[in-house]
Design an enzyme around this catalytic site. Structure first.
Site, short mmCIF file in Angstrom:
data_model
loop_
_atom_site.label_atom_id
_atom_site.label_comp_id
_atom_site.label_asym_id
_atom_site.label_seq_id
_atom_site.Cartn_x
_atom_site.Cartn_y
_atom_site.Cartn_z
N ASP A 1 6.24 0.27 6.04
CA ASP A 1 5.77 1.60 5.65
C ASP A 1 4.24 1.59 5.75
O ASP A 1 3.63 0.58 6.09
CB ASP A 1 6.26 1.96 4.25
CG ASP A 1 5.74 1.02 3.19
OD1 ASP A 1 4.90 0.14 3.49
OD2 ASP A 1 6.16 1.15 2.03
N ASP B 1 16.50 3.18 4.37
CA ASP B 1 16.10 2.03 3.56
C ASP B 1 16.13 2.48 2.12
O ASP B 1 15.96 3.66 1.83
CB ASP B 1 14.68 1.56 3.90
CG ASP B 1 13.64 2.44 3.21
OD1 ASP B 1 13.42 3.58 3.67
OD2 ASP B 1 13.07 1.99 2.19
#
Lengths: 376, 376
Positions: free
Chosen positions: B92, B271
């Site tokens: 991320d 996720d």
């Protein structure tokens, strides 16, 4: 249970042997990982077998009695079934933990009344109760219920304590005769030699246990505060009396050096929480010395954790990564370190065995003791 | 990076595809285990690969930037080398953690100044900095730096926040063009669609990201407090605009039911920390419903953890044993539960893929959503 003494190394009392149990054989000398509450902390059964090459593990009677309790244990069909470990198992008697973890409310000839460290509930352990519980757990090797005399006890206390331990041993043996294994396989009771740091008490204790003609004998009450040379002296005294043809188990010992010194003095079996407890603090044992993984020196060391290591974690992960995990408080750090340390301890006793068999134990031990003292 | 859309299931927007990366291919839909600080908590790399069958895992830029830091990361040769995971990786941007974990001291057009949650030290993240860090980590898929708008933001805040996210995306893209991968393999940047719970903002955001012709697109800022039907509505709005021939990643979502509903709406990648976080609290997901392992009902249930489970822990350990570990606070309880839950999540997306390919996804999904709501 059958013990075969295969070889005693030249210039040493170090012995190689094979101990046959209902769940398979154990090649000695051997280190036994400690699975306190039915689990070796952080380690899967599969890892114990395949990666650590453990031949036998321990369970703690005190912990298992309190949780999950013997009703669950019996419904499971014993500890082998409960924790998916189908190889040899050993349980202690619960005595040591009652004295170190429980809050003792009353100690008497009958036994020990104590409070659980978990919920404060009251319980009673006696020699008979300890045997009954160990029958329910179903380990291959079970231990006599004794008083673990503190290392700094004076002679009179130690003597009285040993007297009690000897009377309790008698009751354990009677209870063993009165009861049957619960899961169809043989269980062998090992008496424990106490006597604190006093030669004559240790001698008397060793002579006494010998009269029971047990399948094996344990040396207890050491590494509890006395000096190391005193510990080694006590091992010498006791082993000069214990029969050659039975395995000798030094309880709760110790550092890799302690283990080598005790093997040199004729001890065959060891257990200790040190490899797993130190692992959880980021401390690794290797054949080149100890590594404190919190040390900044490992920060950018991208070599494998231990190039000499026998487990896959040693070669899968780098020192820098392991340090990162330890510093970050990640579970995986404790897991990797635990597998490494246990595999190292098992390797150490396996290698001792190999050296005993080819008569090079003594010189190898001297070298190793030097090397193991190094802080990397 | 190359995405092939293989099939869209009859009566649904659910898609099966294959995403090719420099570290191997990913069959979608797919769940990606979260490895926050360079480790999926409690799980060995070997277990991720062999037992969980993970095809791709995540790393968190915020955590890795603070610890071990980018100097160590670059010396290691990137995260693949650092944590011994040689399959696809995604990071991320660090934005979400800065907002949720860091103490923000100043937010501006330039970026976000914040204090580390570890030691209080000051740091600055900007779109350029986030890309630079993600170049140093070296994941195959990296994410644009955005502001994750809170789920309860009013329209004006959400609009201004989206404007900023769009300007930051532009800067991320420019920084991507200006810089090269550090470890010789391709990295693909996925823009993130924000817009809070407002249809027109989500539409505008989806139209905007499309103009970049990226290798894939993410939907962010959902499962952050809004109602589930609003989340599904936003996914519908966004997916009706995103190109068919690129993978779509719904960030941080969610329960197994959320995942099936989003797959039904055309999402390909997921996720979430839920499988591992809930595992550490003793909560298991199974295809028959959820199990709270603290519940007394498992105390003497000696059946395997999950007879339908795909990982070895499901068949090696009993429910009674797992409950004992969880109740006793033993690490192994968290380890077993984590492997189980991650294997379940990966199985769920694999099975969805199989059902999509044989055009039975819709009816299977309806059944599963019922079943997954059950508390066992």
């Amino acid at each position: 249970m059958e013990f075969t003494l295969e070889h005693t190394s030249e210039g040493s009392k170090a012995r190689a042997g094979v101990l046959k149990t209902a769940h398979g054989q154990i090649e000695t000398p051997i280190f036994m990982p400690v699975g306190t509450a039915g689990t070796v902390k952080g380690v899967h059964a599969r890892e114990l077998e395949d990666d650590i090459k453990a031949q036998i593990i321990l369970g703690n009677t005190y912990h298992l009695y309190l949780r999950p309790g013997m009703s669950i244990m019996e419904q499971a069909g014993g500890l082998h079934k409960f924790n998916s470990w189908n190889k040899p198992l050993l349980t202690d008697s619960g005595g040591f933990q009652v004295f170190s973890l429980g809050h003792i409310s009353k100690m008497s000839e009958e036994g020990v009344r104590f409070q659980s460290h978990i919920d404060g509930s009251y319980h009673m352990f006696s020699p008979e109760k300890s045997i009954d519980i160990q029958r329910s757990i179903g380990a291959d090797i079970i231990m006599a219920f004794d008083e673990c005399t503190p290392g700094d006890a004076d002679y009179n206390y130690a003597k009285k304590s040993l007297d009690l331990t000897q009377r309790w041993l008698d009751r354990c043996m009677i209870q063993m005769d009165k009861t049957e294994p619960k899961y169809g396989h043989e269980q062998s009771l090992f008496p424990i030699v106490q006597g604190c740091v006093y030669n004559d008490l240790r001698s008397r204790a060793a002579e006494n246990v010998k009269t029971y003609n047990a399948d094996g004998y344990a040396i207890g009450g050491l590494a509890v505060g006395e000096k190391e040379d005193v510990m080694y002296e006590m091992v010498d005294v006791v082993n000069s009396i214990l029969p050659e043809d039975r395995p000798r188990y030094l309880m709760g010992v110790g550092t890799p050096i302690n283990i080598l010194e005790a093997i040199d003095r004729g001890v065959d079996m060891f257990d200790c929480v040190m490899p797993t407890r130190n692992a959880r603090n980021g401390m690794l044992f290797t054949r080149k010395g100890t590594m404190n993984m919190r040390n900044k020196k490992w920060e950018n060391d991208f070599l494998p954790v231990d190039p000499d290591g026998t487990s896959y974690v040693d070669h899968t992960y780098s020192r820098a990564y392991l340090r990162h995990l330890v510093i970050s408080g990640e579970m995986l750090g404790a897991q990797i370190s635990s597998i490494h340390n246990l595999a190292f301890y098992v390797w150490l006793t396996n290698e001792a065995r190999r050296r005993i068999k080819n008569d090079t134990f003594k010189s190898w031990k001297e070298e190793m003791v030097q090397q193991l003292s190094v802080r990397l």
